[in-house]
Design a protein around this motif. Structure first.
Motif, mmCIF file in Angstrom:
data_model
loop_
_atom_site.group_PDB
_atom_site.id
_atom_site.type_symbol
_atom_site.label_atom_id
_atom_site.label_comp_id
_atom_site.label_asym_id
_atom_site.label_seq_id
_atom_site.Cartn_x
_atom_site.Cartn_y
_atom_site.Cartn_z
ATOM 1 N N LYS A 1 -0.976 9.002 3.237
ATOM 2 C CA LYS A 1 -0.582 7.595 3.228
ATOM 3 C C LYS A 1 -0.411 7.072 1.806
ATOM 4 O O LYS A 1 0.488 6.274 1.533
ATOM 5 C CB LYS A 1 -1.615 6.761 3.975
ATOM 6 N N LYS A 2 -1.281 7.533 0.896
ATOM 7 C CA LYS A 2 -1.179 7.058 -0.485
ATOM 8 C C LYS A 2 0.090 7.571 -1.163
ATOM 9 O O LYS A 2 0.658 6.881 -2.020
ATOM 10 C CB LYS A 2 -2.422 7.486 -1.282
ATOM 11 N N GLU A 3 0.517 8.774 -0.793
ATOM 12 C CA GLU A 3 1.742 9.306 -1.379
ATOM 13 C C GLU A 3 2.975 8.538 -0.885
ATOM 14 O O GLU A 3 3.934 8.338 -1.624
ATOM 15 C CB GLU A 3 1.880 10.784 -1.034
ATOM 16 N N ASN B 1 2.884 5.326 0.316
ATOM 17 C CA ASN B 1 2.775 3.910 -0.042
ATOM 18 C C ASN B 1 2.097 3.797 -1.406
ATOM 19 O O ASN B 1 0.882 3.993 -1.541
ATOM 20 C CB ASN B 1 1.969 3.166 1.035
ATOM 21 N N LYS B 2 2.875 3.467 -2.434
ATOM 22 C CA LYS B 2 2.338 3.387 -3.800
ATOM 23 C C LYS B 2 1.362 2.234 -3.957
ATOM 24 O O LYS B 2 0.394 2.322 -4.712
ATOM 25 C CB LYS B 2 3.491 3.241 -4.798
ATOM 26 N N GLU C 1 -12.935 6.232 0.750
ATOM 27 C CA GLU C 1 -11.552 6.362 0.274
ATOM 28 C C GLU C 1 -10.834 7.517 0.982
ATOM 29 O O GLU C 1 -9.646 7.401 1.310
ATOM 30 C CB GLU C 1 -11.557 6.604 -1.234
ATOM 31 N N GLU D 1 -4.621 10.970 1.636
ATOM 32 C CA GLU D 1 -3.654 11.295 0.581
ATOM 33 C C GLU D 1 -2.215 11.156 1.075
ATOM 34 O O GLU D 1 -1.331 10.750 0.321
ATOM 35 C CB GLU D 1 -3.892 12.720 0.076
ATOM 36 N N ALA E 1 -6.563 1.511 -3.241
ATOM 37 C CA ALA E 1 -7.504 2.363 -2.512
ATOM 38 C C ALA E 1 -8.871 2.389 -3.177
ATOM 39 O O ALA E 1 -9.899 2.167 -2.527
ATOM 40 C CB ALA E 1 -6.935 3.783 -2.401
ATOM 41 N N ARG E 2 -8.900 2.635 -4.484
ATOM 42 C CA ARG E 2 -10.183 2.757 -5.169
ATOM 43 C C ARG E 2 -10.909 1.417 -5.280
ATOM 44 O O ARG E 2 -12.117 1.364 -4.993
ATOM 45 C CB ARG E 2 -9.953 3.392 -6.548
ATOM 46 N N LYS F 1 -1.986 3.196 -2.864
ATOM 47 C CA LYS F 1 -2.626 4.062 -3.838
ATOM 48 C C LYS F 1 -3.329 3.255 -4.920
ATOM 49 O O LYS F 1 -4.389 3.647 -5.419
ATOM 50 C CB LYS F 1 -1.582 4.989 -4.464
ATOM 51 N N LYS F 2 -2.750 2.089 -5.287
ATOM 52 C CA LYS F 2 -3.343 1.246 -6.328
ATOM 53 C C LYS F 2 -4.604 0.542 -5.852
ATOM 54 O O LYS F 2 -5.544 0.340 -6.619
ATOM 55 C CB LYS F 2 -2.312 0.219 -6.811
ATOM 56 N N PHE G 1 -8.085 5.790 3.266
ATOM 57 C CA PHE G 1 -6.825 5.945 2.532
ATOM 58 C C PHE G 1 -6.537 7.431 2.327
ATOM 59 O O PHE G 1 -6.756 7.960 1.223
ATOM 60 C CB PHE G 1 -6.887 5.223 1.183
#
Length: 386
Positions: free
Chosen positions: A71-73, A75-76, A63, A69, A82-83, A79-80, A67
């Protein structure tokens, strides 16, 4: 002593605690049976927690690299997913490793064991000839060596019988076997689902645990508990990752070098050393002893070559690979590593050796911090003490 309400409450608590201890000692068999039953009930969840802890290490790695942090910030939706995506990748890797072991390594090891039996049968006459030449003046030793026999089928039958005795009466009944298999599958399924839930909801669960902790424990103590938990997790995960990666690298090195030098049982000995290398300090030498014996049956000269290869690879592993892979993640002096291995091995066997090193490392770090705090309170600089 003044019998205030506070003192009366403390005395009542001491009396109740003493009565509980006496009752437990009086009915200790009942207490043990209740604890065993309770452990049986919670065992799937304990197993699931252990599985989640182990799987969380590669899952965090995947992760963190797939993915980030940043990119996750931005692209929401990323973020969903990723896990869940990281968990699926880890499960695919685990299934791939299990499939590799079942369909590639196990058949190869079966052929290796078959040739090993033939080698031992051919080796016994050589031993008898050496003993006759060496102990020709001692007829008792010569007679004892000449009576040596080796039947691979009997050895395999002995192993099967030993397994049956070790398994107890479970194997004596088909119904009990079926029940045991179904129970084991159900336990594993519950543990696996629980582990997946923990991994997918770990952020939410972490927040809930913190809320409960701060609700019932004073803030200072709650923060100290969280700090200890963080230190424990980081130490255990670093040690687990380092030991596994180091064992894989060492086993692979032995397989490659032994294959290049055309030494027998390269795959078997490589896997054996990879597994025994998980045991700190002594593990690799156990693999070396077994490997030397297996190769000695084929050729004493090749066994000598294997010992030289082992010493060279151990130096490379100890001086180059281990410091870079494991490094100072455990942060425990060598003398305490030896003590942790000895105590853990005596109490819990191989599992104890693996658990006690990071556990003692956590206790060592906490005790060192307490010592430094006490020295600072007495206005003594720890660096000035020589």
């Amino acid at each position: 002593m003044e019998l205030s309400k506070e003192n009366v409450r403390k005395i009542r608590g001491i009396i109740l605690f003493a009565a509980l201890v006496v009752a437990c000692l009086w009915k200790y068999d009942l207490v043990i049976s209740v604890l065993s039953y309770a452990f049986g009930v919670i065992f799937p969840f304990v197993l699931g927690g252990a599985m989640a802890f182990v799987l969380n290490v590669p899952m965090n790695f995947i992760e963190r690299h797939l993915f980030p942090e940043e990119k996750k910030e931005k692209n929401k939706s990323m973020k969903k997913i990723a896990r869940p995506v990281s968990l699926i990748i880890v499960l695919i890797l685990v299934v791939s490793v299990i499939s590799l072991v079942m369909f590639v390594l196990i058949p190869q090891l079966g052929r290796t064991f078959s040739s090993l039996g033939e080698s031992i049968q051919a080796f016994i006459p050589k031993v008898q000839m050496w003993a006759t030449d060496l102990f020709h003046n001692n007829k008792e030793i010569v007679a004892m060596v000449n009576n040596l026999e080796f039947d691979w089928n009997k050895v395999m039958q002995f192993a099967v019988n030993f397994f049956k005795k070790g398994a107890g009466s479970v194997l004596d009944s088909t119904i009990l076997v079926a029940r045991s298999i179904v129970s084991g599958m159900a336990t594993f399924f519950i543990a696996f689902v629980f582990a997946c839930y923990i991994l997918l909801q770990k952020k939410k669960l972490n927040l809930q645990v913190k809320k409960v902790l701060f609700a019932f424990v004073p803030k200072g103590k709650a923060e100290a508990i969280l700090e200890v938990c963080t230190l424990t997790y980081n130490t255990f995960s670093s040690f687990l990752t380092g030991q596994c990666v180091e064992a894989i690298i060492l086993g692979s090195m032995f397989v490659v070098v032994m294959a290049i030098l055309r030494l027998p049982y390269a795959l078997l000995i490589g896997i054996l050393i990879a597994f025994t290398a998980l045991i700190p300090i002594f593990g690799a030498f156990i693999g070396c002893a077994v490997g030397t014996f297996l190769i000695f049956i084929e050729s004493p000269f090749q066994a000598l070559i294997f010992i030289i290869v082992f010493l060279v690879l151990q130096q490379i592993e100890g001086n180059l690979i281990y410091p870079r892979v494991v490094g100072g993640s455990v942060g425990l002096p060598s003398i305490w590593v030896l003590a942790a291995v000895s105590i853990g091995g005596n109490l819990m066997g191989i599992v104890g050796m693996l658990v006690f090193i990071p556990l003692v490392s956590v206790l060592y770090a906490l005790f060192r911090e307490v010592v430094y705090i006490k020295l600072m309170q007495q206005k003594i600089d720890p660096n000035e003490i020589k």
